[in-house]
Design a protein around this motif. Structure first.
Motif, PDB file in Angstrom:
ATOM      1  N   TYR A   1       0.714  -0.984   0.012  1.00  0.00           N
ATOM      2  CA  TYR A   1       0.035  -0.011  -0.092  1.00  0.00           C
ATOM      3  C   TYR A   1       1.047   1.347   0.017  1.00  0.00           C
ATOM      4  O   TYR A   1       1.835   1.503   0.793  1.00  0.00           O
ATOM      5  CB  TYR A   1      -0.822   0.096   1.246  1.00  0.00           C
ATOM      6  N   THR A   2       0.602   2.178  -1.054  1.00  0.00           N
ATOM      7  CA  THR A   2       1.585   3.361  -1.120  1.00  0.00           C
ATOM      8  C   THR A   2       0.410   4.505  -1.031  1.00  0.00           C
ATOM      9  O   THR A   2      -0.241   4.820  -1.959  1.00  0.00           O
ATOM     10  CB  THR A   2       2.182   3.272  -2.491  1.00  0.00           C
ATOM     11  N   PRO A   3       0.503   5.140   0.201  1.00  0.00           N
ATOM     12  CA  PRO A   3      -0.174   6.403   0.334  1.00  0.00           C
ATOM     13  C   PRO A   3       0.064   7.390  -0.817  1.00  0.00           C
ATOM     14  O   PRO A   3       1.154   7.500  -1.131  1.00  0.00           O
ATOM     15  CB  PRO A   3      -0.039   6.952   1.662  1.00  0.00           C
TER      16      PRO A   3
ATOM     17  N   PRO B   1      -7.089   7.164  -1.509  1.00  0.00           N
ATOM     18  CA  PRO B   1      -6.148   7.949  -0.558  1.00  0.00           C
ATOM     19  C   PRO B   1      -4.486   7.078  -0.928  1.00  0.00           C
ATOM     20  O   PRO B   1      -3.753   7.637  -0.333  1.00  0.00           O
ATOM     21  CB  PRO B   1      -6.451   7.714   0.813  1.00  0.00           C
ATOM     22  N   GLY B   2      -4.568   5.990  -1.797  1.00  0.00           N
ATOM     23  CA  GLY B   2      -3.278   5.402  -1.900  1.00  0.00           C
ATOM     24  C   GLY B   2      -3.563   4.088  -2.940  1.00  0.00           C
ATOM     25  O   GLY B   2      -4.570   3.870  -3.427  1.00  0.00           O
TER      26      GLY B   2
ATOM     27  N   ASP C   1     -12.047   5.849   0.135  1.00  0.00           N
ATOM     28  CA  ASP C   1     -12.142   5.944   1.461  1.00  0.00           C
ATOM     29  C   ASP C   1     -13.660   5.980   1.779  1.00  0.00           C
ATOM     30  O   ASP C   1     -14.585   6.718   1.205  1.00  0.00           O
ATOM     31  CB  ASP C   1     -11.560   7.302   1.990  1.00  0.00           C
TER      32      ASP C   1
ATOM     33  N   LEU D   1     -10.718   1.701   3.887  1.00  0.00           N
ATOM     34  CA  LEU D   1     -10.768   1.306   2.339  1.00  0.00           C
ATOM     35  C   LEU D   1     -11.510   0.479   1.877  1.00  0.00           C
ATOM     36  O   LEU D   1     -11.680  -0.768   2.443  1.00  0.00           O
ATOM     37  CB  LEU D   1      -9.027   0.988   2.010  1.00  0.00           C
TER      38      LEU D   1
ATOM     39  N   ARG E   1      -6.140  -2.875   6.892  1.00  0.00           N
ATOM     40  CA  ARG E   1      -4.761  -2.444   7.207  1.00  0.00           C
ATOM     41  C   ARG E   1      -3.842  -3.031   8.269  1.00  0.00           C
ATOM     42  O   ARG E   1      -4.490  -3.890   9.155  1.00  0.00           O
ATOM     43  CB  ARG E   1      -4.850  -0.916   7.814  1.00  0.00           C
TER      44      ARG E   1
ATOM     45  N   GLU F   1       2.528   0.193   7.743  1.00  0.00           N
ATOM     46  CA  GLU F   1       1.458   1.074   7.001  1.00  0.00           C
ATOM     47  C   GLU F   1       1.721   0.871   5.398  1.00  0.00           C
ATOM     48  O   GLU F   1       0.891   1.308   4.820  1.00  0.00           O
ATOM     49  CB  GLU F   1       2.147   2.631   7.521  1.00  0.00           C
ATOM     50  N   SER F   2       2.779   0.345   5.156  1.00  0.00           N
ATOM     51  CA  SER F   2       2.945  -0.048   3.551  1.00  0.00           C
ATOM     52  C   SER F   2       2.406  -1.449   3.122  1.00  0.00           C
ATOM     53  O   SER F   2       2.476  -1.887   2.047  1.00  0.00           O
ATOM     54  CB  SER F   2       4.305  -0.090   3.539  1.00  0.00           C
TER      55      SER F   2
END
Length: 246
Positions: free
Chosen positions: A116-118, A142-143, A160, A165, A189, A193-194
């Protein structure tokens, strides 16, 4: 948007994922048949431009089973805010005739990790909606979610939905085994965070599969898989030949 899926179930840890999935299925059934669940929506009424309807007034003199809530959207032509009301009936015919939602058996192979890349800023992507006659509405994405499935790389767009998500995706089962307009999936999630998790066992029929009063987003091209996603919900089943999309 009402999706009839318990968000809290996404966060509960379990030693037996199949048992947790069974619990999710039971909660899904309870939510769908609740007084304001997807099956209960019997009318969506939009007010004339510039007017804001009163839910309490609309509720007056209606049966005790009826709930009225307010909603709003942006007019596709003028860009102005529109106001409307939704009417929910705990004794709706769809609830009385509902039996179950068929699903594929739980399959751990369809629990996939992804990157996941914001994306900084409020990037918006056009999603066609089922009741907009080919029109599209911009939703905040958002990503980027990237993963490889069956040797093919995908970059998915999940928008979102009140802080979660939500992935709207399509695959070759649509219109045959599963709901024709695609299915929804909440993206989980992780502590990293990635990284995110896509548990397709929890893919679900969108609200418009239970009432024609919803206006659901449809899968954009990048969210369409080339292989059948044989996991998650298939189709709702009703008794006595009832068709929810009246």
């Amino acid at each position: 948007m009402s999706t009839a899926v318990s968000r809290s179930s996404l966060d509960r840890a379990t030693a037996d994922p199949a048992e947790e999935w069974d619990a999710w299925r039971a909660e899904r059934h309870r939510a769908l048949t609740s007084p304001t669940g997807n099956l209960a929506l019997v009318e969506t009424r939009w007010a004339p431009a510039g007017e804001t309807p009163d839910a309490a007034d609309a509720r007056a003199d209606r049966p005790d089973t009826v709930t009225v809530t307010a909603l709003q959207r942006t007019d596709l032509v003028t860009g102005e805010l529109e106001h409307g009301l939704r009417f929910w009936d705990a004794d709706a015919p769809a609830i009385r005739h509902f039996d179950r939602v068929d699903a594929f058996p739980y399959d751990p192979a369809w629990v996939l990790e992804a990157s996941y890349t914001p994306v900084p800023g409020a990037r918006r992507i056009a999603f066609e909606h089922i009741r907009d006659n080919g029109g599209s509405r911009d939703l905040v994405v958002p990503g980027d979610i990237t993963l490889t499935v069956d040797g093919r790389a995908y970059t998915l767009s999940a928008f979102d939905d009140d802080g979660t998500l939500l992935l709207v995706f399509g695959d070759p089962t649509n219109g045959d085994i599963t709901y024709g307009a695609g299915r929804f999936l909440f993206v989980r999630r992780t502590d990293d965070e990635s990284r995110v998790v896509l548990d397709f066992n929890r893919a679900f029929v969108p609200p418009c599969g239970f009432s024609d009063q919803y206006n659901c987003p449809m899968p954009p091209r990048q969210n369409r898989f080339h292989l059948p996603v044989e996991a998650g919900e298939k189709l709702p089943v009703f008794r006595d030949g009832f068709d929810a999309q009246h």
